[in-house]
Enzyme design. Structure first.
Site, PDB file in Angstrom:
ATOM      1  N   CYS A  26      28.864  -0.930 -28.847  1.00  0.00           N
ATOM      2  CA  CYS A  26      29.228   0.182 -29.743  1.00  0.00           C
ATOM      3  C   CYS A  26      28.941   1.547 -29.124  1.00  0.00           C
ATOM      4  O   CYS A  26      29.499   2.554 -29.570  1.00  0.00           O
ATOM      5  CB  CYS A  26      28.492   0.057 -31.069  1.00  0.00           C
ATOM      6  SG  CYS A  26      28.910  -1.442 -31.972  1.00  0.00           S
ATOM      7  N   ASN A  43      33.030  -1.049 -38.868  1.00  0.00           N
ATOM      8  CA  ASN A  43      32.502  -0.791 -37.528  1.00  0.00           C
ATOM      9  C   ASN A  43      33.521  -1.299 -36.499  1.00  0.00           C
ATOM     10  O   ASN A  43      33.698  -2.504 -36.348  1.00  0.00           O
ATOM     11  CB  ASN A  43      31.159  -1.512 -37.389  1.00  0.00           C
ATOM     12  CG  ASN A  43      30.499  -1.283 -36.046  1.00  0.00           C
ATOM     13  OD1 ASN A  43      31.132  -0.811 -35.099  1.00  0.00           O
ATOM     14  ND2 ASN A  43      29.227  -1.625 -35.948  1.00  0.00           N
ATOM     15  N   HIS A  80      28.933   7.162 -34.397  1.00  0.00           N
ATOM     16  CA  HIS A  80      29.450   5.795 -34.455  1.00  0.00           C
ATOM     17  C   HIS A  80      29.364   5.328 -35.904  1.00  0.00           C
ATOM     18  O   HIS A  80      28.368   5.552 -36.588  1.00  0.00           O
ATOM     19  CB  HIS A  80      28.609   4.905 -33.543  1.00  0.00           C
ATOM     20  CG  HIS A  80      28.880   3.448 -33.734  1.00  0.00           C
ATOM     21  ND1 HIS A  80      30.148   2.928 -33.700  1.00  0.00           N
ATOM     22  CD2 HIS A  80      28.046   2.404 -33.982  1.00  0.00           C
ATOM     23  CE1 HIS A  80      30.086   1.629 -33.909  1.00  0.00           C
ATOM     24  NE2 HIS A  80      28.821   1.282 -34.092  1.00  0.00           N
TER      25      HIS A  80
END
Ligand code: UT7
Length: 325
Positions: free
Chosen positions: A115, A282, A252
């Site tokens: 990520c 996500n 993020h």
């Protein structure tokens, strides 16, 4: 002192058309819309079609970014794709993107920092652009995270979605201070001892398969809120700015509670935080450029604004970077 900066001249995004709502997931796993919304802020996510690979998402986002920058595939001499879900074990998604876009021979490779991949890739690209080794760089975050999910594990399968975002970086002469357009500074971190908190339980040199994503969510959550703050302060210092100079915080997008917690610890007004987690979930390396593209498209992020990005993911990796748009 004049300095070559990596200036962002184009941004593009792509989301696959299939929408998966929380209610859709509640039909296959023991969960509910109420739980997912309350604990994560997620309401829906996108899922790539069976015929779509990560490179297909990346190509769509990259094409949009090139058009936005007024460039064509023929101009591109560097492609970096941040991804954890490559089409194949090799070649790199970046090489496939180069072929599909029809870019000339140049530099192309993937960055694997899960990520945090987009922040890592921006820092790597900056090395090439600021040294004059690339005149037109595509930095892409692209992931099909739904391909790594165990739909029998309700603690993880509700959290992720698929998508891609891309930016074009070109060299631009700056004065070497914080008034310059372009990437001003970054901070990258990894703590490999925390592998067990977030990982995929397969790979070519162990199981020979792809594996599924495993996470100890609460511990990752705690780590995120505490450690991202340190990296953000380091990136801000490296950029020669103050937190108060930040116009837009583009984190993020893992969990709305993490976003709010980090913004609160940093003293950033929630109105300055660009959030897409409710609609995208996500999307790993894609989440920052997807959110940035949305903030630009709806007129919030304007030329000259100071944009602060941060991320945390498997590794554990985390990091932040500041860029004047
Ligand atoms: O990209 C970077 C990586 N990822 C992250 O940053 C994610 C970080 N972690 C998180 O976002 C949160 O920890 C989660 C959303 C994963 C979990 O939220 P939580 O508030 O930490 O919940 P929990 O793990 O403490 O679980 C609370 C309860 C448990 O039930 P019991 O033991 O209290 O009876 C879980 O079994 O919620 C249950 N639960 C669920 N219930 C309904 C866990 N997942 C679900 C679910 N639906 N999907």
């Amino acid at each position: 002192m004049s300095l070559i900066r990596s200036v962002m001249t184009g941004v593009g995004a792509y989301l696959p058309p299939v929408v998966v709502t929380n209610d859709d997931l509640a039909k296959v796993v023991d969960t509910s819309d109420a739980w997912i919304v309350e604990r994560t802020g997620i309401r829906e996510r996108r899922r790539a079609g069976p015929e779509q690979a990560t490179s297909d998402l990346a190509v769509e986002a990259a094409s949009a970014a090139l058009a936005d920058a007024g460039k064509t595939a023929a101009d591109v001499d560097l492609i970096i794709v941040a991804t954890t879900t490559p089409d194949l074990t090799f070649p790199a998604v970046a090489a496939i993107v180069q072929r599909k876009l029809g870019c000339p021979i140049g530099i192309a490779f993937d960055v694997q920092a899960v990520c945090s991949g987009f922040v890592y890739a921006m820092a790597v690209a900056d090395g090439f652009v600021s040294r004059g080794q690339a005149k037109c760089a595509l930095v892409i975050g692209a992931d099909c995270m739904t391909r790594l999910l165990d739909f029998g594990d309700r603690t993880t399968c509700v959290l992720f979605g698929d998508g891609a975002g891309a930016v074009v970086l070109v060299p631009g002469e700056g004065r070497g201070d914080a008034t310059d357009r372009g990437l001003l500074g970054f901070a990258l971190r990894c703590d490999g001892t925390k592998q067990d908190l977030l990982y995929v339980d397969g790979g070519p040199s162990t199981t020979g398969g792809v594996g599924h994503l495993r996470m100890q969510g609460q511990q990752v959550f705690r780590h995120a809120v505490v450690n991202i703050t340190e990296a953000v302060h380091a990136a801000v210092k490296a950029s020669g700015i103050e937190i108060g100079d930040v116009d837009w915080f583009v984190p993020h997008q893992a969990n709305s509670r993490i976003l709010a917690g980090v913004a609160h610890r940093l003293g950033i007004d929630e109105a300055r935080v660009i959030t897409t987690v409710s609609r995208h979930a996500n999307t790993s390396a894609a989440s920052i450029p997807l959110a940035l593209a949305e903030g630009i498209a709806d007129g919030r992020v304007k030329r000259g604004d100071m944009v602060l990005m941060e991320a945390m993911g498997g590794g554990l990796t985390w990091g932040a970077c500041a860029i004047r748009f």
